[in-house]
Design a protein around this motif. Structure first.
Motif, PDB file in Angstrom:
ATOM      1  N   LYS A 106       0.932  -1.178   0.454  1.00 30.55           N
ATOM      2  CA  LYS A 106      -0.553   0.167  -0.047  1.00 30.55           C
ATOM      3  C   LYS A 106       0.723   0.877  -0.183  1.00 30.55           C
ATOM      4  N   LEU A 107       1.997   0.568   0.715  1.00 27.91           N
ATOM      5  CA  LEU A 107       2.905   2.393   0.650  1.00 27.91           C
ATOM      6  C   LEU A 107       3.285   3.007  -0.691  1.00 27.91           C
ATOM      7  N   LEU A 108       3.956   1.550  -1.010  1.00 27.22           N
ATOM      8  CA  LEU A 108       5.082   1.979  -2.094  1.00 27.22           C
ATOM      9  C   LEU A 108       3.212   2.142  -3.463  1.00 27.22           C
ATOM     10  N   LEU A 109       2.850   1.264  -3.329  1.00 30.81           N
ATOM     11  CA  LEU A 109       1.820   2.269  -4.646  1.00 30.81           C
ATOM     12  C   LEU A 109       1.300   3.857  -4.797  1.00 30.81           C
ATOM     13  N   ASN A 110       1.117   3.723  -3.240  1.00 28.02           N
ATOM     14  CA  ASN A 110       0.578   4.993  -3.266  1.00 28.02           C
ATOM     15  C   ASN A 110       1.101   6.107  -3.152  1.00 28.02           C
ATOM     16  N   LEU A 111       2.770   6.241  -2.971  1.00 30.98           N
ATOM     17  CA  LEU A 111       4.101   7.142  -3.417  1.00 30.98           C
ATOM     18  C   LEU A 111       4.477   6.997  -5.101  1.00 30.98           C
ATOM     19  N   SER A 112       4.200   5.990  -5.673  1.00 34.66           N
ATOM     20  CA  SER A 112       4.567   5.738  -6.552  1.00 34.66           C
ATOM     21  C   SER A 112       3.768   6.086  -7.803  1.00 34.66           C
ATOM     22  N   PRO A 113       2.678   6.854  -7.820  1.00 30.05           N
ATOM     23  CA  PRO A 113       1.701   7.596  -8.906  1.00 30.05           C
ATOM     24  C   PRO A 113       2.709   9.037  -8.955  1.00 30.05           C
ATOM     25  N   PRO A 114       2.588   9.463  -7.869  1.00 25.51           N
ATOM     26  CA  PRO A 114       3.236  10.968  -7.897  1.00 25.51           C
ATOM     27  C   PRO A 114       4.905  10.863  -8.794  1.00 25.51           C
ATOM     28  N   ILE A 115       5.246  10.185  -8.050  1.00 21.60           N
ATOM     29  CA  ILE A 115       7.032   9.481  -8.483  1.00 21.60           C
ATOM     30  C   ILE A 115       6.930   9.431 -10.131  1.00 21.60           C
ATOM     31  N   PHE A 116       5.914   8.859  -9.939  1.00 23.35           N
ATOM     32  CA  PHE A 116       6.014   8.314 -11.931  1.00 23.35           C
ATOM     33  C   PHE A 116       5.902   9.766 -12.739  1.00 23.35           C
ATOM     34  N   ALA A 117       4.489  10.212 -12.443  1.00 22.77           N
ATOM     35  CA  ALA A 117       4.540  11.662 -12.917  1.00 22.77           C
ATOM     36  C   ALA A 117       5.700  13.195 -13.211  1.00 22.77           C
ATOM     37  N   GLY A 118       5.862  12.402 -11.995  1.00 21.86           N
ATOM     38  CA  GLY A 118       7.109  13.496 -12.305  1.00 21.86           C
ATOM     39  C   GLY A 118       8.410  13.784 -12.857  1.00 21.86           C
ATOM     40  N   LEU A 120       7.669  11.807 -15.991  1.00 23.35           N
ATOM     41  CA  LEU A 120       6.891  12.101 -17.020  1.00 23.35           C
ATOM     42  C   LEU A 120       7.643  13.578 -17.440  1.00 23.35           C
ATOM     43  N   LEU A 121       7.336  13.987 -15.762  1.00 23.65           N
ATOM     44  CA  LEU A 121       6.719  16.040 -16.428  1.00 23.65           C
ATOM     45  C   LEU A 121       7.940  15.901 -16.197  1.00 23.65           C
ATOM     46  N   THR A 122       9.508  16.155 -16.378  1.00 25.52           N
ATOM     47  CA  THR A 122      10.451  16.726 -15.317  1.00 25.52           C
ATOM     48  C   THR A 122      11.019  15.990 -17.276  1.00 25.52           C
ATOM     49  N   CYS A 123      10.855  15.643 -18.009  1.00 24.91           N
ATOM     50  CA  CYS A 123      11.346  14.405 -19.123  1.00 24.91           C
ATOM     51  C   CYS A 123      10.613  15.558 -20.182  1.00 24.91           C
ATOM     52  N   GLU A 124       9.218  16.017 -20.096  1.00 23.61           N
ATOM     53  CA  GLU A 124       8.487  16.655 -21.066  1.00 23.61           C
ATOM     54  C   GLU A 124       8.594  18.358 -20.685  1.00 23.61           C
ATOM     55  N   LEU A 125       9.261  18.685 -19.542  1.00 21.25           N
ATOM     56  CA  LEU A 125       9.540  20.029 -19.525  1.00 21.25           C
ATOM     57  C   LEU A 125      10.940  20.414 -19.636  1.00 21.25           C
ATOM     58  N   ALA A 126      11.774  19.413 -19.331  1.00 19.91           N
ATOM     59  CA  ALA A 126      13.048  19.545 -19.721  1.00 19.91           C
ATOM     60  C   ALA A 126      13.513  19.616 -21.498  1.00 19.91           C
ATOM     61  N   ASP A 130      11.770  24.410 -20.790  1.00 17.85           N
ATOM     62  CA  ASP A 130      10.638  25.049 -19.228  1.00 17.85           C
ATOM     63  C   ASP A 130      11.674  24.291 -17.109  1.00 17.85           C
ATOM     64  N   PHE A 131      12.684  24.721 -17.469  1.00 17.75           N
ATOM     65  CA  PHE A 131      13.464  23.965 -16.413  1.00 17.75           C
ATOM     66  C   PHE A 131      12.522  24.806 -14.749  1.00 17.75           C
ATOM     67  N   ASP A 132      12.264  26.375 -15.279  1.00 14.52           N
ATOM     68  CA  ASP A 132      12.290  26.462 -13.964  1.00 14.52           C
ATOM     69  C   ASP A 132      10.969  26.293 -12.732  1.00 14.52           C
ATOM     70  N   VAL A 133      10.016  25.478 -13.281  1.00 15.14           N
ATOM     71  CA  VAL A 133       8.709  25.078 -12.993  1.00 15.14           C
ATOM     72  C   VAL A 133       9.167  23.938 -12.089  1.00 15.14           C
ATOM     73  N   LEU A 134      10.392  22.995 -13.087  1.00 12.79           N
ATOM     74  CA  LEU A 134      11.145  21.796 -12.321  1.00 12.79           C
ATOM     75  C   LEU A 134      10.760  21.799 -10.199  1.00 12.79           C
ATOM     76  N   PRO A 135      11.676  22.236  -9.941  1.00 14.20           N
ATOM     77  CA  PRO A 135      12.445  22.244  -8.701  1.00 14.20           C
ATOM     78  C   PRO A 135      10.421  22.807  -7.130  1.00 14.20           C
ATOM     79  N   ALA A 136       9.715  23.168  -8.183  1.00 14.50           N
ATOM     80  CA  ALA A 136       8.807  23.326  -7.190  1.00 14.50           C
ATOM     81  C   ALA A 136       7.761  22.167  -7.162  1.00 14.50           C
ATOM     82  N   MET A 137       7.273  21.549  -9.050  1.00 12.43           N
ATOM     83  CA  MET A 137       7.203  20.061  -9.461  1.00 12.43           C
ATOM     84  C   MET A 137       8.141  19.232  -8.728  1.00 12.43           C
ATOM     85  N   TRP A 138       8.839  18.979  -8.364  1.00  8.33           N
ATOM     86  CA  TRP A 138       9.420  18.160  -7.416  1.00  8.33           C
ATOM     87  C   TRP A 138       8.861  18.097  -6.099  1.00  8.33           C
TER      88      TRP A 138
END
Length: 203
Positions: A106-118, A120-126, A130-138
């Motif tokens: 349960k812990l891993l399943l709840n933690l994994s989706p936001p990390i996976f989304a982060g 994907l978004l990091t790859c697209e923003l990079a 567009d690097f300025d929003v990355l730290p806040a998003m992380w």
């Protein structure tokens, strides 16, 4: 009638008694699993991740190219995640349990989706530059994952996640402070909460 046996016990359906006993055993087992899983987060691993972030912050700030800055933080994230995973596995082994127990899953399943989304978004923003929003998003996504995953851990874990989200909110308001906020959150928060978890919950 035997001593200690009541009339209701004598007349009870044996199948109903068996079902009740099995329910009680399942409840006891799940309670024990939750108790073990609640201490599975390694405070030592969080401290190590904090040290990695504290080292990475000045190295990243010294980079003149934004992609080099990103590279420093991605390497730091990979190292910190590997160390945290290894220390969690070591702690679970010492406690004679599995990270893949029901609460652990349960812990891993709840933690994994936001990390996976982060990721994907990091790859697209990079890709867009567009690097300025990355730290806040992380900080926001990591904090959200820690809060939801921390629902199956000790109270310190979701509290740490909330602190990450506060840091992420500041990152949106003050993007010029991104390296400082990354050092404070991934460095300082991991150090503080890791030390508290290590002291109060066995390493």
């Amino acid at each position: 009638m035997r001593a200690g046996e009541t009339a209701s016990d004598k007349n009870a359906d044996p199948i109903a008694l068996y079902d009740r006993a099995m329910d009680n055993l399942c409840f006891i087992r799940e309670t024990m699993e939750r108790a073990v899983a609640s201490t599975a987060v390694s405070g030592i691993g969080l401290v190590a991740a904090g040290v990695v972030a504290c080292i990475a912050a000045p190295m990243a700030a010294a980079q003149s190219a934004r992609r080099a800055w990103l590279g420093v933080w991605l390497i730091a994230a990979a190292v910190a995640a590997s160390v945290a995973a290894a220390t969690m596995w070591r702690k679970a082994r010492r406690l004679r349990t599995s990270l893949l127990s029901k609460p652990g899953r349960k812990l891993l399943l709840n933690l994994s989706p936001p990390i996976f989304a982060g990721a994907l978004l990091t790859c697209e923003l990079a890709r867009r530059g567009d690097f300025d929003v990355l730290p806040a998003m992380w900080m926001l996504l990591y904090g959200a994952g820690v809060i939801t995953g921390g629902a199956f851990s000790v109270r310190l874990v979701p509290t740490m996640g909330a602190c990450f989200m506060v840091a992420g909110a500041f990152g949106l308001l003050f993007p010029a402070w991104q390296n400082v906020l990354l050092a404070i959150s991934f460095g300082g928060l991991h150090l503080v909460f890791g030390a508290l978890i290590s002291k109060n919950h066995g390493g």
